[in-house]
Scaffold this motif. Structure first.
Motif, mmCIF file in Angstrom:
data_model
loop_
_atom_site.group_PDB
_atom_site.id
_atom_site.type_symbol
_atom_site.label_atom_id
_atom_site.label_comp_id
_atom_site.label_asym_id
_atom_site.label_seq_id
_atom_site.Cartn_x
_atom_site.Cartn_y
_atom_site.Cartn_z
ATOM 1 N N TRP A 106 123.431 2.244 13.625
ATOM 2 C CA TRP A 106 122.006 2.309 13.961
ATOM 3 C C TRP A 106 121.393 3.464 13.199
ATOM 4 C CZ3 TRP A 106 119.516 -0.104 18.480
ATOM 5 C CH2 TRP A 106 120.301 -1.109 19.059
ATOM 6 N N MET A 107 120.091 3.346 12.861
ATOM 7 C CA MET A 107 119.406 4.394 12.105
ATOM 8 C C MET A 107 118.001 4.597 12.660
ATOM 9 S SD MET A 107 118.641 4.538 7.996
ATOM 10 C CE MET A 107 120.357 4.481 7.577
ATOM 11 N N ASN A 108 117.515 5.849 12.590
ATOM 12 C CA ASN A 108 116.137 6.116 12.996
ATOM 13 C C ASN A 108 115.257 6.274 11.759
ATOM 14 O OD1 ASN A 108 116.494 8.742 12.040
ATOM 15 N ND2 ASN A 108 116.494 9.689 14.047
ATOM 16 N N ASP A 109 113.979 6.587 11.959
ATOM 17 C CA ASP A 109 113.040 6.697 10.839
ATOM 18 C C ASP A 109 113.377 7.841 9.893
ATOM 19 O OD1 ASP A 109 110.148 5.723 12.840
ATOM 20 O OD2 ASP A 109 111.644 4.535 11.773
ATOM 21 N N ASN A 110 114.152 8.818 10.346
ATOM 22 C CA ASN A 110 114.558 9.946 9.511
ATOM 23 C C ASN A 110 115.875 9.680 8.803
ATOM 24 O OD1 ASN A 110 112.317 11.504 10.328
ATOM 25 N ND2 ASN A 110 113.385 12.084 12.192
ATOM 26 N N ASN A 124 131.171 3.978 22.883
ATOM 27 C CA ASN A 124 130.897 5.347 22.460
ATOM 28 C C ASN A 124 129.930 5.358 21.294
ATOM 29 O OD1 ASN A 124 132.621 6.601 24.339
ATOM 30 N ND2 ASN A 124 134.388 6.128 23.062
ATOM 31 N N VAL A 125 129.033 6.352 21.303
ATOM 32 C CA VAL A 125 128.076 6.537 20.226
ATOM 33 C C VAL A 125 128.479 7.803 19.490
ATOM 34 C CG1 VAL A 125 125.662 6.930 19.647
ATOM 35 C CG2 VAL A 125 126.252 5.387 21.534
ATOM 36 N N ASN A 144 120.370 0.320 24.835
ATOM 37 C CA ASN A 144 119.141 0.802 25.475
ATOM 38 C C ASN A 144 118.915 2.280 25.153
ATOM 39 O OD1 ASN A 144 118.502 -1.657 26.604
ATOM 40 N ND2 ASN A 144 119.350 -1.173 28.609
ATOM 41 N N TYR A 145 119.987 3.073 25.221
ATOM 42 C CA TYR A 145 119.903 4.493 24.881
ATOM 43 C C TYR A 145 119.426 4.674 23.436
ATOM 44 C CZ TYR A 145 121.636 8.961 23.129
ATOM 45 O OH TYR A 145 121.749 10.178 22.513
ATOM 46 N N LEU A 146 120.028 3.938 22.505
ATOM 47 C CA LEU A 146 119.654 4.074 21.102
ATOM 48 C C LEU A 146 118.215 3.658 20.846
ATOM 49 C CD1 LEU A 146 122.997 2.800 19.593
ATOM 50 C CD2 LEU A 146 122.045 5.089 19.316
ATOM 51 N N GLU A 147 117.794 2.564 21.456
ATOM 52 C CA GLU A 147 116.402 2.118 21.297
ATOM 53 C C GLU A 147 115.435 3.128 21.874
ATOM 54 O OE1 GLU A 147 117.339 -2.671 21.251
ATOM 55 O OE2 GLU A 147 116.608 -1.758 23.095
ATOM 56 N N THR A 148 115.761 3.702 23.020
ATOM 57 C CA THR A 148 114.916 4.717 23.637
ATOM 58 C C THR A 148 114.772 5.935 22.737
ATOM 59 O OG1 THR A 148 115.565 3.982 25.838
ATOM 60 C CG2 THR A 148 114.635 6.195 25.692
ATOM 61 N N GLU A 149 115.852 6.256 22.022
ATOM 62 C CA GLU A 149 115.858 7.433 21.139
ATOM 63 C C GLU A 149 115.259 7.114 19.752
ATOM 64 O OE1 GLU A 149 116.862 9.770 24.023
ATOM 65 O OE2 GLU A 149 116.659 10.592 21.997
ATOM 66 N N GLY A 150 114.760 5.901 19.559
ATOM 67 C CA GLY A 150 114.072 5.548 18.299
ATOM 68 C C GLY A 150 114.973 5.008 17.214
ATOM 69 N N PHE A 151 116.160 4.512 17.564
ATOM 70 C CA PHE A 151 117.071 3.956 16.591
ATOM 71 C C PHE A 151 116.987 2.429 16.592
ATOM 72 C CE2 PHE A 151 119.668 7.488 15.110
ATOM 73 C CZ PHE A 151 119.303 8.474 15.986
ATOM 74 N N SER A 152 117.333 1.839 15.445
ATOM 75 C CA SER A 152 117.416 0.378 15.358
ATOM 76 C C SER A 152 118.652 0.004 14.540
ATOM 77 C CB SER A 152 116.153 -0.202 14.721
ATOM 78 O OG SER A 152 115.932 0.360 13.456
#
Length: 154
Positions: A106-110, A124-125, A144-152
């Motif tokens: 998973w990756m976020n905008d940064n 585990n993440v 759900n945790y990853l999506e909440t933190e802005g990851f896709s």
């Protein structure tokens, strides 16, 4: 800019990659355990420092029409990261009796990446440097945790 020899040493530190020498002293590295038809992770690494890494299944990188990113000016950290992510993007396997993957990136905008891995009965993440970021009882809780933190997913 890293030298050809420095780039080779970094790439060869990934034991899952197999070196293939090609024409004009260029080198390719294949990931033979790929879940997809695509196996080339590093393409045409040249002694002049030019070369490409496959990012066709990832976001956050500007790719050419073959899904490749030019890594000529990458730092050691950036080169290791894109190779690790490329390998992960080619290994998103599903478990036989479930639609849930056993691991995915998973990756976020940064362009920060986290990897979700099923280990025994837990999810585990892990961060880019391999540190444990979180443990969850179900795949759904982890996503759900990853999506909440802005990851896709990539």
């Amino acid at each position: 800019m890293l030298t050809f020899e420095e780039k080779l040493a970094i790439i060869e530190s990934f034991p899952e990659l197999e070196r293939k020498d090609v024409s004009l002293r260029r080198v390719n590295f294949h990931y033979n355990d790929s879940s997809y038809d695509h196996k080339n992770v590093v393409y045409h690494l040249h002694p002049n420092g030019n070369g490409f890494v496959y990012a066709g299944k990832m976001t956050g990188y500007e790719t050419n029409d073959k899904g490749m990113v030019n890594v000529r000016d990458f730092t050691e950290k950036d080169l290791r990261e894109i190779i690790r992510n490329s390998i992960h993007s080619l290994t998103s396997k599903k478990t036989e009796d479930s639609d849930e993957p056993t691991d995915e990136v998973w990756m976020n905008d940064n362009t920060v990446t986290l990897t979700v891995i099923q280990e025994e009965d837990l999810w585990n993440v892990y961060s880019e440097d391999g540190g444990l970021d979180g443990t969850f009882n179900t795949y759904k809780e982890a996503t759900n945790y990853l999506e909440t933190e802005g990851f896709s997913r990539i």
